[in-house]
Design a protein around this motif. Sequence first.
Motif, short mmCIF file in Angstrom:
data_model
loop_
_atom_site.label_atom_id
_atom_site.label_comp_id
_atom_site.label_asym_id
_atom_site.label_seq_id
_atom_site.Cartn_x
_atom_site.Cartn_y
_atom_site.Cartn_z
N VAL A 1 0.83 -1.21 0.00
CA VAL A 1 0.00 0.00 0.00
C VAL A 1 0.86 1.26 0.00
CG1 VAL A 1 -1.83 1.27 1.18
CG2 VAL A 1 -1.74 -1.22 1.36
N ILE A 2 0.61 2.14 -0.97
CA ILE A 2 1.27 3.46 -1.01
C ILE A 2 0.24 4.50 -0.61
CG2 ILE A 2 2.59 5.09 -2.39
CD1 ILE A 2 3.13 2.81 -4.39
N GLU A 3 0.46 5.14 0.54
CA GLU A 3 -0.43 6.20 1.02
C GLU A 3 0.10 7.51 0.44
OE1 GLU A 3 -0.97 3.82 5.27
OE2 GLU A 3 0.71 5.16 4.90
N PHE A 4 -0.37 7.87 -0.75
CA PHE A 4 0.35 8.89 -1.53
C PHE A 4 -0.08 10.32 -1.23
CE2 PHE A 4 -2.89 9.88 -4.66
CZ PHE A 4 -3.66 8.71 -4.74
N SER A 5 -1.20 10.52 -0.54
CA SER A 5 -1.59 11.88 -0.15
C SER A 5 -2.49 11.79 1.08
CB SER A 5 -2.35 12.57 -1.28
OG SER A 5 -3.06 13.70 -0.78
N ASN A 6 -2.27 12.72 2.03
CA ASN A 6 -3.17 12.73 3.19
C ASN A 6 -4.09 13.95 3.17
OD1 ASN A 6 -1.46 14.77 3.97
ND2 ASN A 6 -1.02 13.95 6.00
N TYR A 7 -4.14 14.63 2.02
CA TYR A 7 -5.14 15.70 1.86
C TYR A 7 -6.50 15.05 1.70
CZ TYR A 7 -1.74 19.44 1.20
OH TYR A 7 -0.74 20.37 1.39
N CYS A 8 -7.53 15.62 2.35
CA CYS A 8 -8.86 15.06 2.18
C CYS A 8 -9.92 16.14 2.27
CB CYS A 8 -9.15 13.97 3.21
SG CYS A 8 -10.67 13.08 2.80
N ARG A 9 -10.86 16.08 1.32
CA ARG A 9 -11.94 17.08 1.31
C ARG A 9 -13.12 16.65 2.18
NH1 ARG A 9 -15.92 16.09 -3.16
NH2 ARG A 9 -15.61 13.93 -3.79
N ARG A 10 -13.09 15.43 2.72
CA ARG A 10 -14.21 14.90 3.50
C ARG A 10 -14.01 15.14 4.99
NH1 ARG A 10 -18.25 13.99 -0.20
NH2 ARG A 10 -17.65 12.43 -1.72
N ARG A 11 -15.07 14.84 5.75
CA ARG A 11 -15.02 15.10 7.20
C ARG A 11 -15.55 13.91 7.99
NH1 ARG A 11 -18.94 19.26 7.99
NH2 ARG A 11 -17.95 19.65 9.98
N ILE B 1 5.44 8.37 -6.87
CA ILE B 1 4.52 7.25 -6.63
C ILE B 1 4.95 6.05 -7.48
CG2 ILE B 1 2.12 6.46 -6.81
CD1 ILE B 1 1.27 9.41 -6.42
N VAL B 2 5.27 6.33 -8.73
CA VAL B 2 5.69 5.25 -9.63
C VAL B 2 6.99 4.62 -9.12
CG1 VAL B 2 6.47 4.73 -11.98
CG2 VAL B 2 4.48 6.22 -11.61
N ALA B 3 7.91 5.45 -8.62
CA ALA B 3 9.18 4.92 -8.11
C ALA B 3 8.94 4.04 -6.87
CB ALA B 3 10.13 6.06 -7.77
N VAL B 4 8.04 4.46 -6.00
CA VAL B 4 7.74 3.66 -4.81
C VAL B 4 7.08 2.34 -5.23
CG1 VAL B 4 6.40 3.55 -2.67
CG2 VAL B 4 7.56 5.67 -3.29
N ALA B 5 6.22 2.41 -6.23
CA ALA B 5 5.58 1.19 -6.73
C ALA B 5 6.63 0.22 -7.25
CB ALA B 5 4.57 1.53 -7.83
N VAL C 1 -5.09 -12.31 3.65
CA VAL C 1 -4.38 -11.23 2.95
C VAL C 1 -3.76 -10.31 4.00
CG1 VAL C 1 -4.79 -9.08 1.64
CG2 VAL C 1 -5.83 -11.22 0.85
N ILE C 2 -2.61 -9.72 3.67
CA ILE C 2 -2.06 -8.64 4.50
C ILE C 2 -1.68 -7.50 3.58
CG2 ILE C 2 -0.22 -7.92 6.09
CD1 ILE C 2 -0.23 -10.40 7.43
N MET C 3 -1.82 -6.28 4.07
CA MET C 3 -1.55 -5.10 3.26
C MET C 3 -0.38 -4.31 3.84
SD MET C 3 -5.55 -4.26 2.48
CE MET C 3 -5.27 -2.99 1.26
N PRO C 4 0.85 -4.74 3.53
CA PRO C 4 2.02 -4.05 4.09
C PRO C 4 2.15 -2.63 3.57
CG PRO C 4 2.69 -5.73 2.50
CD PRO C 4 1.22 -5.89 2.69
N ASN C 5 2.70 -1.80 4.41
CA ASN C 5 2.89 -0.39 4.08
C ASN C 5 4.13 -0.22 3.20
OD1 ASN C 5 2.95 2.39 4.13
ND2 ASN C 5 2.32 2.50 6.27
N LEU C 6 3.95 0.48 2.07
CA LEU C 6 5.07 0.80 1.17
C LEU C 6 5.42 2.28 1.23
CD1 LEU C 6 4.52 -0.87 -2.35
CD2 LEU C 6 6.58 -0.97 -0.95
N THR C 7 4.63 3.05 1.96
CA THR C 7 4.84 4.50 2.03
C THR C 7 6.24 4.82 2.54
OG1 THR C 7 2.50 4.63 2.61
CG2 THR C 7 3.81 6.63 2.93
N PRO C 8 6.94 5.77 1.89
CA PRO C 8 8.26 6.16 2.43
C PRO C 8 8.13 6.58 3.90
CG PRO C 8 7.91 7.14 0.25
CD PRO C 8 6.61 6.49 0.65
N THR C 9 9.12 6.16 4.70
CA THR C 9 9.03 6.33 6.15
C THR C 9 8.72 7.77 6.57
OG1 THR C 9 10.69 4.59 6.26
CG2 THR C 9 10.21 5.75 8.31
#
Length: 347
Positions: free
Chosen positions: A56-66, A89-93, A289-297
Amino acid sequence: EFAASWQRAAAGEELDREDIVNLLAAAPGEEEEALYRLADGVRARMAGDEVHLRGVIEFSNYCRRRCCYCGLRADNARLHRYRLMPEDIVAVARQGVELGYGTIVLQSGEDPWYTAPVLAGIVREIKKMGVAVTLCVGERPREEYALWREAGADRYLLKHETANEELYARLHPGMSWQERLQCLQWLRELGYQVGSGNIIGLPGQTLADLADDLLLLRQLDVEMAGLGPFIPHPATPLAGEPAGSLELTYRVVATARLVIPFAHLPATTAVGTLAPNGRQKALQRGANVIMPNLTPTRYRADYQIYPNKICINEGPEDCRYCLEGMVRALGRRLGRGPGHTLKPIPA
Ligand code: SAM
Ligand code: SF4
Ligand code: FES
């Protein structure tokens, strides 16, 4: 009551709402153990011993929802916001593919900065690497889902969060349960493998609500269901509410394996956050299934949808090898290939 419903499940009969409530209400001890044994057996028969890893790549934490439970909600002014650029994002993938993951999941808050063509371009680049791509970026117009599907996206993850329409309305200001279901319908029509799911232990939620969640997942005929506990976040309106119960979460996962036997069921990060051996237990009680984190530290701490999320200080390789050890210790093996739908006749 539990015994009769358990018998029906063991005989492979279709479970109704009352059966599901009875299973979800399994008493600690023998009843829970019987439920878990049954679920683990169905998991072994339907999904085998392979545990699929989805990076999983968490590529943005901006969110318009509440959403009232989520630390990324737009109102949380204390959060430092970040966006990964498309080439990053492509490089992390690529790093994820090199680590052996057969699926790359692109997840974010609802962030319109990533227009449909921009995300389509990212999907196209990752698809060149020969892996499955799952999108998890919230509600968008049908044309945008269609564009990403044409770009090669295989799956889409959009949790219905709760099947209780009134509870949904209370927890999602400005959103509508009907629109959520409309999105899920579009994704189905467009030929995505569809993942949905719900939160367990939301304030005011009952066992009957959770039974309705599983019935909805069956009705949607989902290929995957994410079922994780509610964890209160201090910067949200639900800060003072108690977390969802870990034991109830295990019962929901086990019962889900009986209600939607072909679905991929992740041992969620949230379960791992509530207990150090939470994911192991989930894997022995129906999950596959497990969803390991790929997001840069450096970004991980800022994607805290709930507090104390695990793997905040680890890097992509750490999680990869940690999980290989976990899977082996359980006597299971890592999944090979993309780990597509388990349904007998793929959609
Ligand atoms: N923004 C997209 C969406 O909502 O579909 C994708 C990212 S969102 C962070 C992914 C999931 O996080 C949501 O579907 C929700 O179930 C879960 N989540 C958010 N806050 C949570 C909390 N406090 N406890 C448990 N799960 C939470
Ligand atoms: Fe945004 Fe998703 Fe969090 Fe809701 S759950 S606030 S849509 S990131
Ligand atoms: Fe991240 Fe174990 S999964 S360190």
